[in-house]
Write an enzyme that holds these catalytic residues in place. Structure first.
Site, mmCIF file in Angstrom:
data_model
loop_
_atom_site.group_PDB
_atom_site.id
_atom_site.type_symbol
_atom_site.label_atom_id
_atom_site.label_comp_id
_atom_site.label_asym_id
_atom_site.label_seq_id
_atom_site.Cartn_x
_atom_site.Cartn_y
_atom_site.Cartn_z
ATOM 1 N N PRO A 161 0.844 -1.205 0.000
ATOM 2 C CA PRO A 161 0.000 0.000 0.000
ATOM 3 C C PRO A 161 0.874 1.248 0.000
ATOM 4 O O PRO A 161 1.976 1.249 0.549
ATOM 5 C CB PRO A 161 -0.780 -0.113 1.322
ATOM 6 C CG PRO A 161 -0.662 -1.544 1.730
ATOM 7 C CD PRO A 161 0.648 -2.023 1.207
ATOM 8 N N LYS A 162 0.378 2.301 -0.649
ATOM 9 C CA LYS A 162 1.080 3.590 -0.626
ATOM 10 C C LYS A 162 0.459 4.435 0.477
ATOM 11 O O LYS A 162 -0.680 4.861 0.385
ATOM 12 C CB LYS A 162 0.982 4.303 -1.969
ATOM 13 C CG LYS A 162 1.845 5.546 -2.033
ATOM 14 C CD LYS A 162 1.781 6.227 -3.377
ATOM 15 C CE LYS A 162 2.777 7.396 -3.431
ATOM 16 N NZ LYS A 162 2.556 8.373 -2.348
ATOM 17 N N TRP A 163 1.250 4.697 1.516
ATOM 18 C CA TRP A 163 0.753 5.383 2.711
ATOM 19 C C TRP A 163 0.723 6.890 2.500
ATOM 20 O O TRP A 163 1.616 7.454 1.862
ATOM 21 C CB TRP A 163 1.618 5.023 3.911
ATOM 22 C CG TRP A 163 1.606 3.558 4.183
ATOM 23 C CD1 TRP A 163 2.458 2.609 3.682
ATOM 24 C CD2 TRP A 163 0.657 2.856 4.976
ATOM 25 N NE1 TRP A 163 2.105 1.370 4.122
ATOM 26 C CE2 TRP A 163 1.008 1.482 4.926
ATOM 27 C CE3 TRP A 163 -0.444 3.244 5.740
ATOM 28 C CZ2 TRP A 163 0.286 0.508 5.611
ATOM 29 C CZ3 TRP A 163 -1.157 2.286 6.417
ATOM 30 C CH2 TRP A 163 -0.799 0.930 6.351
#
Length: 278
Positions: A32-34
């Site tokens: 996931p891209k935080w």
């Protein structure tokens, strides 16, 4: 500090793509891209430092994380990750931005009112081992092992080699405040300031105010990034992030175009920023 990788270190970057079909073939790991502050954390015993994407120290703004690092990370290590503020409604980037404040008293208050978490997704060094020249497959395995006993608010980012799972994350996690997904070649080494990863972001559009800019590292006559804002119904200009993906020719054009609009801090809605540490 006595570490095999010492600050400052520029983080490894990602190229933007428009769809999963644009990813290169081969072994990649999806994460996931935080939506937070990218940060490399250095720990040597009781000596802890958080570096930002632009190499500026952020340690003073997150005193609660300094204590967390001492309690939960290996005695000597260097980790790449993201500082986030997680709430029951998802990630709160606005609250995170408010943590960057010049007043020590306010920083201390916010460290209790809106405590931050650290999400780790790469391991650059452990004890006396410099891992930056090792493949990501090995760095990820060492990271999982190093954080096996870590407790919240330190987290190991989820990861998968399955593209279908990554596509599900891309759709499912948007409501939680995540930006999209990142794909990392498993055989790649850690390359600071190089776009050797891939990111697929949710696309959102808005008409924003250009509230300021940072100059490019190549020199004082080119734009590095634009600071963007949106006005609330009450007339307050809130920061909504930055943008910096411009060709070099456009960076210089933007710099020239913006010069007639430059003002001093006392006439700016964010005049408090003039007192920030540099």
């Amino acid at each position: 500090m006595d570490l095999p990788v010492l600050p400052p270190v520029l983080p490894m970057l990602a190229k933007s793509i428009k769809g999963f079909d644009q990813l290169p073939t081969g072994a990649v790991l999806y994460e996931p891209k935080w939506d937070g502050f990218r940060s490399i954390v250095f720990r040597d015993g009781d000596d802890v430092e958080f570096g930002s994407r632009n190499e500026r120290p952020m340690t003073r703004y997150f005193p609660e994380l300094v204590e967390v690092v001492k309690a939960e990370l290996p005695e000597r290590c260097v980790l790449d990750g993201e500082i986030v503020i997680a709430t029951e409604h998802g990630l709160d980037f606005e609250a995170l931005q408010q943590r960057i404040h010049p007043a020590t008293s306010r920083v201390t208050m916010l460290s209790t009112a809106t405590p931050a978490s650290f999400v780790a997704f790469d391991l650059l060094a452990l004890a006396d081992d410099d891992l930056t020249g090792r493949p990501f497959r090995e760095r990820r395995a060492r990271l999982v092992e190093a954080l096996a006993g870590a407790r919240a608010p330190v987290h190991l980012t989820p990861a998968t080699e399955d593209r279908a799972t990554a596509e599900q994350w891309f759709t499912q996690f948007e409501g939680a405040g995540l930006d999209g997904v990142v794909a990392k070649p498993l055989e790649g080494t850690y390359q600071p300031d190089k776009r050797v990863m891939f990111k697929l972001k949710h696309e959102r559009t808005a008409d924003c105010v250009v509230a300021g800019y940072r100059v490019h590292k190549s020199g004082p006559d080119a734009i590095g990034s634009l600071l963007l804002g949106l006005y609330t119904d009450a007339g307050v200009l809130n920061s909504v992030g930055v943008i910096g993906a411009f060709p070099m020719a456009r960076r210089r054009e933007l710099f020239a175009e913006l010069q007639p609009l430059v003002t001093m801090f006392e006439h700016h809605p964010w005049s408090w920023a003039g007192n920030l540490d540099t």
